[in-house]
Each structure stands twice: as structure tokens, then as C-alpha cells.
Design an enzyme around this catalytic site. Structure first.
Site, PDB file in Angstrom:
ATOM      1  N   LYS A   1     -47.844 -50.376 -17.404  1.00  0.00           N
ATOM      2  CA  LYS A   1     -48.621 -51.320 -16.284  1.00  0.00           C
ATOM      3  C   LYS A   1     -50.111 -51.381 -17.408  1.00  0.00           C
ATOM      4  O   LYS A   1     -50.400 -52.162 -17.590  1.00  0.00           O
ATOM      5  CB  LYS A   1     -48.200 -51.684 -15.169  1.00  0.00           C
ATOM      6  CG  LYS A   1     -47.863 -52.191 -14.574  1.00  0.00           C
ATOM      7  CD  LYS A   1     -47.957 -52.448 -13.217  1.00  0.00           C
ATOM      8  CE  LYS A   1     -48.293 -50.835 -12.110  1.00  0.00           C
ATOM      9  NZ  LYS A   1     -47.347 -49.643 -12.342  1.00  0.00           N
TER      10      LYS A   1
ATOM     11  N   ARG B   1     -43.684 -41.544  -4.943  1.00  0.00           N
ATOM     12  CA  ARG B   1     -44.806 -43.089  -5.618  1.00  0.00           C
ATOM     13  C   ARG B   1     -42.972 -43.531  -6.126  1.00  0.00           C
ATOM     14  O   ARG B   1     -43.846 -44.973  -5.121  1.00  0.00           O
ATOM     15  CB  ARG B   1     -45.446 -42.809  -6.155  1.00  0.00           C
ATOM     16  CG  ARG B   1     -46.837 -42.422  -5.667  1.00  0.00           C
ATOM     17  CD  ARG B   1     -47.632 -41.483  -6.991  1.00  0.00           C
ATOM     18  NE  ARG B   1     -48.376 -42.939  -7.536  1.00  0.00           N
ATOM     19  CZ  ARG B   1     -48.454 -43.201  -8.970  1.00  0.00           C
ATOM     20  NH1 ARG B   1     -48.730 -42.313  -9.581  1.00  0.00           N
ATOM     21  NH2 ARG B   1     -48.546 -44.367  -9.248  1.00  0.00           N
TER      22      ARG B   1
END
Length: 212
Positions: free
Chosen positions: A13, A167
Site C-alpha cells: 500500500k 497483524r
């Protein structure tokens, strides 16, 4: 054009946001970078966020949304912006809508978990400006040195293997529901992130109807 980039930690990202900033001439708003800056500066927000980030957990919505609301109101966002790393939960997405923050396209960058784990071990981040690199896929011009500001590159605590796995668990449990949310609103675009940086960028530009 107001964009959101979705994807697991390490999906690319940040790298894609940097390319889109140059091609679309709109700012990228990375909550991760803003939070790390707050931690480095020892602000009250930074102290609150540090414990969550060190454990690979999500920072509470009220902290994130306060940062975002202030940021998109600034003059450089008048022609559009890219949100990188937010929203991460359905509640955050609904809150953005409730605040009247218009989102035109939501790009989900898809990468398998096994590939993500391999990527994270090679990730290096500038401790000063937050620029992101990878020792194989996107190396700096000088090993260990940021191209942008010349500061030292570091391995973030939340890029360690055990934290990465945590995560990813958090991502799948909370963030993937956003694809359904934005899909129903007709704003979702899915892009294969397991390809060259340039290839993924071209696919993103095509998906949002921008010039390649």
C-alpha cells in the site's frame, strides 16, 4: 479523486501510494507514518498509540479518526487524497461516511499471507521520513540509507515474524469485511499485488479510470 488503499500489512500500500501521489498529484495520508511521528515526538497521542502498535494491534478508532478528519480538511486535500492504512474496521468506514468524507474508489491489493511474511522480513523503513523500501523488490540506492532524506533505514518492531503473523490475523478478522461494505456501495476494485510494482500500479490506474 479520493481513494482508499486496502490490503494486508506488507501488501504494498505504501509503495503504491507514493507512485499514485506522483501520477495523480494528490497527497497520500498514511496513518502509520503520522502515528510513528507522534511516537517519535513523544506526544500524548504517540504514547497512547505506541503500546497498540508494538503489539501489532489496532489503534483505537477515536485516535485514528481524529487524525484523519483534521488532515483531509487541509488545503492540499482540496483536489483529492489517498488514504493508506485506514479505514481498518467497519466502524471506521461507517464513521468516515457519517463525517461526509467522500470516497470515490477503494482499491484492495491482494497478496497471499505466505508472500506477505517473506516480504516483511526484507522491509526497511526510514526512521525520519517514513519512506518504505525492500532489500529485494525496492532497494534504496545506497544500502541502509533513505533515498529521500539520507537518514538511516531500520527494521520496524512490527515487521518481526511473530508480530507479522499477529497483524495478519487482525487484518483478516477485522479489515476484510470492508471489501463487502465498499463492494455493496459499488466502489471496490481488486488488484493482484503479487506482481511487479509497476504492473500493480498500472492495474490500479486502470481500475480507477486514470491515465496509465
Amino acid at each position: 479523486m479520493n481513494l482508499i488503499l486496502l490490503g494486508a500489512p506488507g501488501a504494498g500500500k505504501g509503495t503504491q501510494a507514493e507512485l499514485l501521489v506522483k501520477k495523480l498529484s494528490i497527497p497520500a495520508i498514511s496513518t502509520g507514518n503520522m502515528l510513528r511521528e507522534a511516537i517519535a515526538n513523544g506526544t500524548e497521542l504517540g504514547k497512547k498509540a505506541k503500546q497498540f502498535m508494538d503489539e501489532g494491534a489496532l489503534v483505537p478508532d477515536e485516535l485514528i479518526l481524529g487524525i484523519i478528519g483534521d488532515r483531509v480538511a487541509q488545503s492540499d486535500c482540496a483536489k483529492g487524497f489517498i488514504l493508506d492504512g485506514v479505514p481498518r474496521t467497519l466502524a471506521q468506514a461507517e464513521a468516515l461516511e457519517a463525517k461526509g468524507i467522500r470516497i470515490d474508489h477503494v482499491v484492495s491489493i491482494e497478496v497471499d499471507d505466505s508472500v506477505i511474511e517473506g516480504r516483511m522480513t526484507g522491509r526497511r523503513v526510514c526512521g525520519k521520513c517514513g519512506a518504505s523500501y525492500h532489500v529485494v523488490a525496492n532497494p534504496p540506492k545506497v544500502d541502509g540509507v533513505c533515498d529521500s532524506c539520507g537518514s538511516e533505514l531500520v527494521i520496524r518492531k512490527d515487521d518481526k515474524p511473530e508480530t507479522v503473523r499477529k497483524r495478519l490475523e487482525v487484518y483478516h478478522a477485522t479489515t476484510e469485511v470492508l471489501k463487502d461494505f465498499y463492494g455493496k456501495l459499488g466502489r471496490l476494485c481488486v488488484v493482484n499485488g503479487d506482481q511487479s510494482i509497476e504492473g500493480a500500479n498500472e492495474d490500479i490506474l486502470k481500475a480507477i479510470g486514470a491515465k496509465v
